[in-house]
Design an enzyme around this catalytic site. Structure first.
Site, PDB file in Angstrom:
ATOM      1  N   SER A   1     -14.751  94.103  13.800  1.00  0.00           N
ATOM      2  CA  SER A   1     -14.503  92.666  13.610  1.00  0.00           C
ATOM      3  C   SER A   1     -13.459  92.329  12.552  1.00  0.00           C
ATOM      4  O   SER A   1     -13.056  91.171  12.447  1.00  0.00           O
ATOM      5  CB  SER A   1     -15.798  91.954  13.243  1.00  0.00           C
ATOM      6  OG  SER A   1     -16.472  91.622  14.415  1.00  0.00           O
TER       7      SER A   1
ATOM      8  N   TYR B   1     -20.860  87.222   8.890  1.00  0.00           N
ATOM      9  CA  TYR B   1     -21.949  86.861   9.791  1.00  0.00           C
ATOM     10  C   TYR B   1     -22.860  85.864   9.071  1.00  0.00           C
ATOM     11  O   TYR B   1     -22.378  84.977   8.384  1.00  0.00           O
ATOM     12  CB  TYR B   1     -22.711  88.112  10.273  1.00  0.00           C
ATOM     13  CG  TYR B   1     -21.822  89.282  10.628  1.00  0.00           C
ATOM     14  CD1 TYR B   1     -20.829  89.151  11.591  1.00  0.00           C
ATOM     15  CD2 TYR B   1     -21.945  90.512  10.001  1.00  0.00           C
ATOM     16  CE1 TYR B   1     -20.011  90.219  11.935  1.00  0.00           C
ATOM     17  CE2 TYR B   1     -21.132  91.586  10.334  1.00  0.00           C
ATOM     18  CZ  TYR B   1     -20.167  91.430  11.294  1.00  0.00           C
ATOM     19  OH  TYR B   1     -19.368  92.484  11.614  1.00  0.00           O
TER      20      TYR B   1
ATOM     21  N   LYS C   1     -10.629  90.560  13.839  1.00  0.00           N
ATOM     22  CA  LYS C   1     -10.686  89.132  14.176  1.00  0.00           C
ATOM     23  C   LYS C   1      -9.745  88.321  13.265  1.00  0.00           C
ATOM     24  O   LYS C   1      -9.295  87.240  13.637  1.00  0.00           O
ATOM     25  CB  LYS C   1     -12.132  88.613  14.086  1.00  0.00           C
ATOM     26  CG  LYS C   1     -13.052  89.187  15.195  1.00  0.00           C
ATOM     27  CD  LYS C   1     -14.477  88.684  15.074  1.00  0.00           C
ATOM     28  CE  LYS C   1     -15.388  88.983  16.259  1.00  0.00           C
ATOM     29  NZ  LYS C   1     -15.711  90.359  16.555  1.00  0.00           N
TER      30      LYS C   1
ATOM     31  N   TYR D   1     -10.316  91.667  24.286  1.00  0.00           N
ATOM     32  CA  TYR D   1     -11.205  91.571  23.113  1.00  0.00           C
ATOM     33  C   TYR D   1     -11.700  92.965  22.683  1.00  0.00           C
ATOM     34  O   TYR D   1     -11.660  93.323  21.511  1.00  0.00           O
ATOM     35  CB  TYR D   1     -12.381  90.630  23.417  1.00  0.00           C
ATOM     36  CG  TYR D   1     -13.449  90.685  22.351  1.00  0.00           C
ATOM     37  CD1 TYR D   1     -13.259  90.056  21.123  1.00  0.00           C
ATOM     38  CD2 TYR D   1     -14.632  91.403  22.545  1.00  0.00           C
ATOM     39  CE1 TYR D   1     -14.223  90.135  20.122  1.00  0.00           C
ATOM     40  CE2 TYR D   1     -15.597  91.485  21.552  1.00  0.00           C
ATOM     41  CZ  TYR D   1     -15.383  90.849  20.340  1.00  0.00           C
ATOM     42  OH  TYR D   1     -16.328  90.940  19.348  1.00  0.00           O
TER      43      TYR D   1
ATOM     44  N   VAL E   1     -18.598  96.088  12.239  1.00  0.00           N
ATOM     45  CA  VAL E   1     -19.754  96.966  12.454  1.00  0.00           C
ATOM     46  C   VAL E   1     -19.405  98.465  12.395  1.00  0.00           C
ATOM     47  O   VAL E   1     -20.286  99.308  12.444  1.00  0.00           O
ATOM     48  CB  VAL E   1     -20.522  96.647  13.763  1.00  0.00           C
ATOM     49  CG1 VAL E   1     -21.182  95.292  13.702  1.00  0.00           C
ATOM     50  CG2 VAL E   1     -19.616  96.772  14.981  1.00  0.00           C
TER      51      VAL E   1
HETATM   52  N1  GLU Z   1     -16.838  94.919  18.807  1.00  0.00           N
HETATM   53  C1  GLU Z   1     -17.989  94.415  18.141  1.00  0.00           C
HETATM   54  C2  GLU Z   1     -18.760  93.498  19.072  1.00  0.00           C
HETATM   55  O1  GLU Z   1     -18.160  92.724  19.741  1.00  0.00           O
HETATM   56  C3  GLU Z   1     -17.552  93.669  16.922  1.00  0.00           C
HETATM   57  C4  GLU Z   1     -18.713  93.253  16.094  1.00  0.00           C
HETATM   58  C5  GLU Z   1     -18.424  93.261  14.638  1.00  0.00           C
HETATM   59  O2  GLU Z   1     -17.771  94.148  14.093  1.00  0.00           O
HETATM   60  O3  GLU Z   1     -18.899  92.308  14.029  1.00  0.00           O
HETATM   61  O4  GLU Z   1     -19.937  93.545  19.180  1.00  0.00           O
END
Ligand code: GLU
Length: 305
Positions: free
Chosen positions: A64, A241, A67, A189, A259
Site C-alpha cells: 500500500s 488504516y 498508493k 491495482y 502489508v
Molecule cells: N495489495 C494489498 C491489498 O490490496 C495492499 C494492502 C495494504 O498494503 O494495505 O490487499
C-alpha cells in the site's frame, strides 16, 4: 546530518531482538514466503545525506505504500477534480472494508484504503495509454531510479486470491464510480501493489513530499507545494488504516504503511525514513516499524508537532 546515524544505530540494536508479537501477512500467499526476521531502516535527508542499517538494501513488496505514488500521478493528471471521486476523511475501518462504501454511495473515504486506491487506479487508466508501463516510468522518473520493477510473483499471487478487492471494485462500479472494465482496473491495482523496492529506494522516491524545491532529473516539479502539502495531510490522517490516530499520537509524522511490513514516514523540510520489518500488528501495520519510528522521533525530537 544531525545525529540521526548514531540514534538509528542505537534504536536498531535495541529493537533487533525485541519480542515481536506481530504476524507476517499471509492473505496474499506470496507475502508469507518472506523471512520474518528481515529488519531494515534507511533515512534520506533533503540535503541527500543518507544512512541505512540492517536489511535496508533488500527488496520488499511495498504494497500500500504504492498508493501514495498512484495518488500523486492521478493528482498531477486530474487536478482538484480528483476529490469528487475519492474523499479525504479517515475511515476508522480496516483497509479492505466494504461497510462504509454502502453509506457513502461508492465514494471511498480516502485514497489510502483499498477502495480509494482502486478508484485512483481507474482514474489513471482513463488517462494512460499503457497504465502499467506508464506508471512504472513515472516512478522511475521521480526517483531517478531505472531499476524499479514489479514483482510478478506477488502480482499473480494477489490476483488469484484478491477476492475482497474484486468485491470492492464491483461494488464501487455498481455506484458508477469505476468507469473502466473491472478486470483491467484490478489487474493494474494488483501490479501497483506489487512494486518492489529497498528501504533506501523508498526513502528516496518520496523526497518530493519532503523537499519543497524538489525537481526531477528532467527539471520538472512532481507536484505544486500546495498539492504536496495536501498529500502529506492525508498521509497524517489516513496513512495507517484505522490506526492513523495512533501513529500520529506515537510518531507524529505523515506516513504510510503496507502489508509487506514497510513504513515510510516523511518529515517535511527534513527527511524521509523507511523501516521494513514484515511482522504486522493486529491493525496491519509493522509492529517493529511503529516501535522504531516512535523511538526515533522521540530521541531526535523530530515529530512535526
Ligand atoms: N495489495 C494489498 C491489498 O490490496 C495492499 C494492502 C495494504 O498494503 O494495505 O490487499
Amino acid at each position: 546530518m544531525k545525529n540521526y546515524h548514531k540514534i538509528i544505530t542505537e534504536i536498531y540494536s535495541d529493537l533487533k531482538n525485541v519480542n515481536d508479537i506481530g504476524k507476517v501477512a499471509n492473505y496474499i500467499p506470496e507475502l508469507a514466503n518472506v523471512s520474518d526476521s528481515n529488519f531494515g531502516v534507511h533515512i534520506t535527508t533533503i540535503d541527500r545525506n543518507s544512512f541505512g542499517i540492517g536489511d535496508s538494501d533488500k527488496k520488499f513488496s511495498i504494497q500500500s505504500i504504492s498508493k501514495i505514488l498512484t495518488l500523486t500521478l492521478a493528482y498531477q493528471l486530474e487536478g482538484e477534480k480528483l476529490w469528487k471521486r475519492v474523499d479525504v476523511e479517515p475511515s476508522g475501518n480496516p483497509f479492505n472494508s466494504l461497510l462504509q462504501l454502502e453509506a457513502d454511495l461508492g465514494i471511498p473515504r480516502n485514497p489510502f484504503i483499498n477502495a480509494g486506491a482502486i478508484v485512483v487506479c481507474d482514474i489513471l487508466i482513463s488517462h494512460l495509454q499503457h497504465p502499467k508501463e506508464d506508471f512504472l516510468a513515472f516512478c522511475k522518473e521521480i526517483s531517478n531510479n531505472p531499476h524499479l520493477k514489479y514483482d510478478e510473483k506477488v502480482a499473480q499471487s494477489e490476483k488469484s486470491s484478491g477476492y475482497r478487492n474484486i468485491a470492492l471494485c464491483n461494488f464501487i462500479k455498481s455506484f458508477g464510480n469505476i468507469k473502466n472494465d473491472i478486470d483491467i482496473v484490478l489487474d493494474f491495482y494488483f501490479y501497483t501493489c506489487a512494486l518492489e523496492m529497498t528501504c533506501k529506494e523508498v526513502s528516496e522516491i518520496f523526497l518530493f513530499l519532503a523537499d519543497d524545491h524538489f525537481i526531477t532529473q528532467k527539471g520538472k516539479r512532481v507536484l505544486t507545494m500546495s498539492q504536496a502539502k495536501r498529500i502529506n495531510a492525508i498521509l497524517l490522517t489516513c496513512g495507517f488504516y484505522d490506526e492513523s490516530g495512533e501513529f500520529a499520537f506515537r510518531v507524529g509524522l505523515p506516513g504510510k504503511s503496507g502489508v509487506g511490513g514497510g513504513i515510510i514516514a516523511i518529515h517535511p523540510d527534513e527527511f524521509c525514513i523507511t523501516v521494513w520489518s514484515p511482522k504486522l500488528n493486529k491493525k496491519g501495520n509493522s509492529y517493529k516499524g511503529m516501535l522504531f519510528l516512535e523511538q526515533f522521533t522521540t530521541a531526535t525530537e523530530s515529530s512535526i508537532f
